[in-house]
Scaffold this active site. Sequence first.
Site, short mmCIF file in Angstrom:
data_model
loop_
_atom_site.label_atom_id
_atom_site.label_comp_id
_atom_site.label_asym_id
_atom_site.label_seq_id
_atom_site.Cartn_x
_atom_site.Cartn_y
_atom_site.Cartn_z
CG ASP A 54 -1.37 -0.61 3.63
OD1 ASP A 54 -1.20 -0.59 4.73
OD2 ASP A 54 -0.86 0.05 2.81
CG ASP A 98 0.66 4.75 7.10
OD1 ASP A 98 0.21 5.73 7.14
OD2 ASP A 98 0.60 3.77 7.93
C1 XBP Z 1 3.15 1.77 7.21
C2 XBP Z 1 4.44 1.71 8.43
C3 XBP Z 1 4.50 2.57 9.33
C4 XBP Z 1 4.32 3.92 8.85
C5 XBP Z 1 4.27 4.81 10.18
O1 XBP Z 1 3.31 0.30 6.58
O2 XBP Z 1 5.34 0.97 7.97
O3 XBP Z 1 5.42 2.19 10.19
O4 XBP Z 1 5.00 4.38 8.20
O5 XBP Z 1 3.47 4.56 11.28
P1 XBP Z 1 2.12 -0.19 5.90
P2 XBP Z 1 3.80 4.24 12.83
O6 XBP Z 1 1.41 0.77 5.07
O7 XBP Z 1 2.60 -1.32 5.11
O8 XBP Z 1 1.14 -0.78 6.89
O9 XBP Z 1 5.15 5.26 13.13
O10 XBP Z 1 2.59 4.27 13.63
O11 XBP Z 1 4.71 2.84 12.89
MG MG Z 2 1.40 0.60 2.82
#
Ligand code: XBP
Ligand code: MG
Length: 262
Positions: A10, A12
Amino acid sequence: MTALEALIFDVDGTLADTERDGHRVAFNQAFSDAGLDWNWDTVLYGKLLKISGGKERMSRYMADKGDQHLLNTNPTLISDLHGAKNLLYSEMLQHGRISLRPGVRRLLSDARDAGLRLAIATTTSRVNVIELLQQTLHPEALSWFEVIATADEIPDKKPSPAVYEYVIDKMQLKKENCLAFEDSENGLMSTHMAGIETIVTVNDYTGNGNYAPALLVLSDLGEPGKPFEIMGGKAAGFIRNRYTYVNVELLRNLQRIGQSHI
Ligand code: XBP
Ligand code: MG
């Protein structure tokens, strides 16, 4: 018995702490640049993070705030804000405001040396992943990952298993031969439904989650001399007093433990 072949990450919250001081700040700037009175403080953002995807997060907030009438004058408001937010987020990355979490650089480098295949499975937009990898890891880091699966390819966001299933399919892998790295409940639900054993490294926003299906729940990946904290997981007993940071040998052992639980 099959061996460990691939690691799926993953982005973020897992590779880097991108949310509180990254995406959140960029969202707020985009709101204020658009003349909106929307503001997401750190506590509110923690709640909103339960909704995967920036566009989905804004849509829910707009509805809860009773601001859906804004779409009458600008039907593309949400995607406009999202584009603006991503540009601002890119600028933050270019200014070096976001760095990798402990152990990430070392583990990726060791995994490459050990011949493990690497992939990314995220619900964020592709542009954000490219910028993050190039700015924090290495200018050539995109080539380290065989598949980079993002919201651009897979609109069905976590906790749906779709993004992990896509990676497995593209790489022609068996799920038993992979391990995934996640930081959140939505992420773990996604890997769990895809049948992939998972190591969770929590952060300030995700530390109180329910991670019962995880192989390991850790504070971070750890570094030599900077041990991780073990917070739980099916393999917690095995690693206690044996390992203080995640390395390839530990991952190979975890993959075997994961298989014996199936
Ligand atoms: C990441 C997200 C994303 C980020 C922002 O979740 O939910 O929405 O917060 O990015 P994960 P975007 O780590 O579970 O993949 O604005 O491009 O969505
Ligand atoms: Mg995440």
